[in-house]
Design an enzyme around this catalytic site. Structure first.
Site, PDB file in Angstrom:
ATOM      1  N   ASN A 145     -37.405 107.920 104.702  1.00 54.31           N
ATOM      2  CA  ASN A 145     -36.538 108.724 105.315  1.00 54.31           C
ATOM      3  C   ASN A 145     -36.638 110.033 104.750  1.00 54.31           C
ATOM      4  O   ASN A 145     -36.291 110.627 103.735  1.00 54.31           O
ATOM      5  CB  ASN A 145     -34.953 108.113 104.666  1.00 54.31           C
ATOM      6  CG  ASN A 145     -34.061 108.961 105.399  1.00 54.31           C
ATOM      7  OD1 ASN A 145     -34.130 109.841 106.071  1.00 54.31           O
ATOM      8  ND2 ASN A 145     -32.829 108.763 104.906  1.00 54.31           N
ATOM      9  N   TRP A 146     -37.104 110.948 105.877  1.00 56.24           N
ATOM     10  CA  TRP A 146     -37.621 112.293 105.529  1.00 56.24           C
ATOM     11  C   TRP A 146     -36.078 113.274 105.548  1.00 56.24           C
ATOM     12  O   TRP A 146     -36.270 114.430 105.325  1.00 56.24           O
ATOM     13  CB  TRP A 146     -38.626 112.889 106.535  1.00 56.24           C
ATOM     14  CG  TRP A 146     -40.081 111.999 106.277  1.00 56.24           C
ATOM     15  CD1 TRP A 146     -40.310 111.286 105.181  1.00 56.24           C
ATOM     16  CD2 TRP A 146     -41.181 112.393 107.094  1.00 56.24           C
ATOM     17  NE1 TRP A 146     -41.630 110.935 105.384  1.00 56.24           N
ATOM     18  CE2 TRP A 146     -42.212 111.510 106.390  1.00 56.24           C
ATOM     19  CE3 TRP A 146     -41.647 113.219 108.235  1.00 56.24           C
ATOM     20  CZ2 TRP A 146     -43.597 111.521 106.902  1.00 56.24           C
ATOM     21  CZ3 TRP A 146     -42.765 113.465 108.795  1.00 56.24           C
ATOM     22  CH2 TRP A 146     -43.717 112.375 108.173  1.00 56.24           C
ATOM     23  N   LYS A 147     -35.280 112.660 106.072  1.00 53.50           N
ATOM     24  CA  LYS A 147     -33.988 113.580 106.001  1.00 53.50           C
ATOM     25  C   LYS A 147     -34.085 114.857 106.748  1.00 53.50           C
ATOM     26  O   LYS A 147     -35.097 114.856 107.658  1.00 53.50           O
ATOM     27  CB  LYS A 147     -33.263 113.584 104.784  1.00 53.50           C
ATOM     28  CG  LYS A 147     -33.084 112.488 104.054  1.00 53.50           C
ATOM     29  CD  LYS A 147     -32.387 112.411 102.785  1.00 53.50           C
ATOM     30  CE  LYS A 147     -32.378 111.025 102.168  1.00 53.50           C
ATOM     31  NZ  LYS A 147     -31.391 110.926 100.971  1.00 53.50           N
ATOM     32  N   HIS A 185     -26.212 105.687 107.033  1.00 47.42           N
ATOM     33  CA  HIS A 185     -26.779 106.135 105.811  1.00 47.42           C
ATOM     34  C   HIS A 185     -25.169 107.001 105.339  1.00 47.42           C
ATOM     35  O   HIS A 185     -24.307 107.472 105.934  1.00 47.42           O
ATOM     36  CB  HIS A 185     -27.742 107.209 106.160  1.00 47.42           C
ATOM     37  CG  HIS A 185     -28.243 107.668 105.045  1.00 47.42           C
ATOM     38  ND1 HIS A 185     -27.675 108.622 103.949  1.00 47.42           N
ATOM     39  CD2 HIS A 185     -29.323 107.298 104.352  1.00 47.42           C
ATOM     40  CE1 HIS A 185     -28.380 108.703 103.053  1.00 47.42           C
ATOM     41  NE2 HIS A 185     -29.489 107.776 102.989  1.00 47.42           N
ATOM     42  N   GLU A 237     -24.925 109.587 103.952  1.00 43.14           N
ATOM     43  CA  GLU A 237     -24.994 110.969 104.130  1.00 43.14           C
ATOM     44  C   GLU A 237     -24.190 111.261 105.470  1.00 43.14           C
ATOM     45  O   GLU A 237     -23.512 112.130 105.923  1.00 43.14           O
ATOM     46  CB  GLU A 237     -26.107 111.597 104.055  1.00 43.14           C
ATOM     47  CG  GLU A 237     -26.645 111.790 102.744  1.00 43.14           C
ATOM     48  CD  GLU A 237     -28.265 111.923 102.693  1.00 43.14           C
ATOM     49  OE1 GLU A 237     -28.969 112.003 103.601  1.00 43.14           O
ATOM     50  OE2 GLU A 237     -28.710 111.794 101.438  1.00 43.14           O
ATOM     51  N   GLU A 267     -28.009 100.857  99.561  1.00 38.47           N
ATOM     52  CA  GLU A 267     -28.103 102.246  98.776  1.00 38.47           C
ATOM     53  C   GLU A 267     -26.964 102.651  98.149  1.00 38.47           C
ATOM     54  O   GLU A 267     -26.162 103.219  98.646  1.00 38.47           O
ATOM     55  CB  GLU A 267     -28.581 103.110  99.799  1.00 38.47           C
ATOM     56  CG  GLU A 267     -29.685 102.841 100.705  1.00 38.47           C
ATOM     57  CD  GLU A 267     -30.370 104.187 101.239  1.00 38.47           C
ATOM     58  OE1 GLU A 267     -31.475 104.429 100.837  1.00 38.47           O
ATOM     59  OE2 GLU A 267     -29.630 104.910 101.821  1.00 38.47           O
ATOM     60  N   GLY A 284     -30.946 110.268  95.699  1.00 39.76           N
ATOM     61  CA  GLY A 284     -31.175 111.568  95.175  1.00 39.76           C
ATOM     62  C   GLY A 284     -30.863 112.092  93.754  1.00 39.76           C
ATOM     63  O   GLY A 284     -30.857 113.427  93.672  1.00 39.76           O
ATOM     64  N   SER A 293     -33.255 106.776  94.793  1.00 41.30           N
ATOM     65  CA  SER A 293     -34.227 107.154  93.763  1.00 41.30           C
ATOM     66  C   SER A 293     -35.335 106.227  93.357  1.00 41.30           C
ATOM     67  O   SER A 293     -35.660 106.096  92.089  1.00 41.30           O
ATOM     68  CB  SER A 293     -33.665 107.482  92.471  1.00 41.30           C
ATOM     69  OG  SER A 293     -32.601 108.432  92.646  1.00 41.30           O
ATOM     70  N   GLY A 346     -36.200 108.138  99.976  1.00 39.75           N
ATOM     71  CA  GLY A 346     -35.807 109.701 100.500  1.00 39.75           C
ATOM     72  C   GLY A 346     -36.900 110.429  99.781  1.00 39.75           C
ATOM     73  O   GLY A 346     -38.007 110.781 100.260  1.00 39.75           O
ATOM     74  N   GLY A 347     -36.572 111.275  98.785  1.00 30.46           N
ATOM     75  CA  GLY A 347     -37.352 112.140  97.851  1.00 30.46           C
ATOM     76  C   GLY A 347     -38.810 111.751  97.721  1.00 30.46           C
ATOM     77  O   GLY A 347     -39.551 112.726  98.151  1.00 30.46           O
TER      78      GLY A 347
HETATM   79  P1  PGA Z   1     -33.668 109.116  97.574  1.00 24.04           P
HETATM   80  O1  PGA Z   1     -33.026 108.685  99.023  1.00 24.04           O
HETATM   81  O2  PGA Z   1     -35.051 108.168  97.427  1.00 24.04           O
HETATM   82  O3  PGA Z   1     -34.029 110.482  97.517  1.00 24.04           O
HETATM   83  O4  PGA Z   1     -32.575 108.753  96.475  1.00 24.04           O
HETATM   84  C1  PGA Z   1     -32.851 107.574  99.362  1.00 24.04           C
HETATM   85  C2  PGA Z   1     -32.098 107.557 100.764  1.00 24.04           C
HETATM   86  O5  PGA Z   1     -31.028 108.279 100.862  1.00 24.04           O
HETATM   87  O6  PGA Z   1     -32.310 106.959 101.784  1.00 24.04           O
END
Ligand code: PGA
Length: 264
Positions: free
Chosen positions: A10-12, A104, A106, A176, A182, A222, A243-244
């Protein structure tokens, strides 16, 4: 039953088109060394403006699978109309997506996405022939109050309401925990597996044992090359939403590589 693992990046809201293309090129050159049968389902979710820089990669070994598939990070549930700034499932399919991430944390937190909206999106995605990646997760307060399972079960029941068992079986859920996203602080793998088993039992109640056995449930929060092997060694964790660590070719490829080694 053995479920094919999914490694989804997920490149956000990151990467301009040129960066997205460079990252995609590195990932695609890596997956080209394998067949779709060897690889997990590799999925990348760029921002909408970079969908033209990435594409799915179909396997040429005759297996009919994909080496890489593209996801959108959001969609609207209506097919068209006066919804300024939104994109329909058909538009995303037209842009090459075969998966769409919904719910998600967010989006729930910053864009007021509700369980009801997530349910409408899931139905629209499945009706359009795409696969929803439905996210759920608890806050730190909910975890500390001991209400993780009740909260997650309620998110899952709401997201899947009115969806057929057949459609549920092909959907994807991502567990998640919000406190793990993150933060660099991944959920303990045994605990993630326990929650995912609980999600699978909720799916079984809603859609039957066969759908619960087929649905792929990912862990996210993470995930790094150093955590993936233990996570993938657990009975009910079918992959990761990352994500990251998906923003750097080296770590994302390392995660795919380690997943292949654990799951074969
Ligand atoms: P993260 O994000 O790997 O940076 O914790 C995961 C996500 O939000 O899907």
């Amino acid at each position: 039953m053995s479920r094919k693992p999914i490694i989804a990046g997920n490149w956000k809201m990151n990467l301009l088109q040129s960066d997205a293309k460079a990252l995609f090129d590195e990932i695609s050159s890596y997956v080209s060394n394998y067949t779709a049968v060897q690889l997990p389902s590799v999925v990348i979710a760029p921002v909408f403006t970079s969908l033209n820089q990435v594409h799915s990669i179909h396997c040429d070994c005759g297996c009919g699978g994909d080496k890489l598939a593209v996801a959108a990070q959001n969609c609207h549930w209506e097919t068209s109309g006066a919804y300024t700034g939104e994109l329909s499932v058909e538009m995303l399919k037209d842009a090459g997506c075969s998966y769409i991430i919904i719910g998600h944390s967010e989006r729930r937190q910053y864009f007021s996405e509700t369980d009801e909206m997530i349910n409408k999106k899931a139905k629209a995605i499945l009706a359009g022939g795409l696969i929803p990646i439905i996210c759920c997760g608890e806050t730190l307060e909910q975890r500390e109050a001991g209400s993780t399972d009740v909260h997650i079960a309620s998110q899952i029941r709401a997201a899947l309401a009115g969806i057929s068992s057949e459609d549920i079986a092909k959907s994807v859920i991502a567990y998640e925990p919000i406190w793990a996203i993150g933060t660099g602080k991944s959920c303990d793998a045994d605990e993630a597996n326990r929650v995912i088993k609980m999600i699978r039992s909720v799916v079984s109640e809603i859609a039957g044992a066969s759908a619960a056995d087929s649905i792929r449930i990912l862990y996210g929060g993470s995930v790094k090359p150093s955590t993936i092997e233990e996570q993938m060694s657990k009975s009910d964790i079918d992959g990761a939403l990352i994500g990251g660590a998906s923003l750097k070719a080296e770590s994302f490829i390392d995660i795919i590589d380690k997943t292949m080694k654990v799951s074969v």
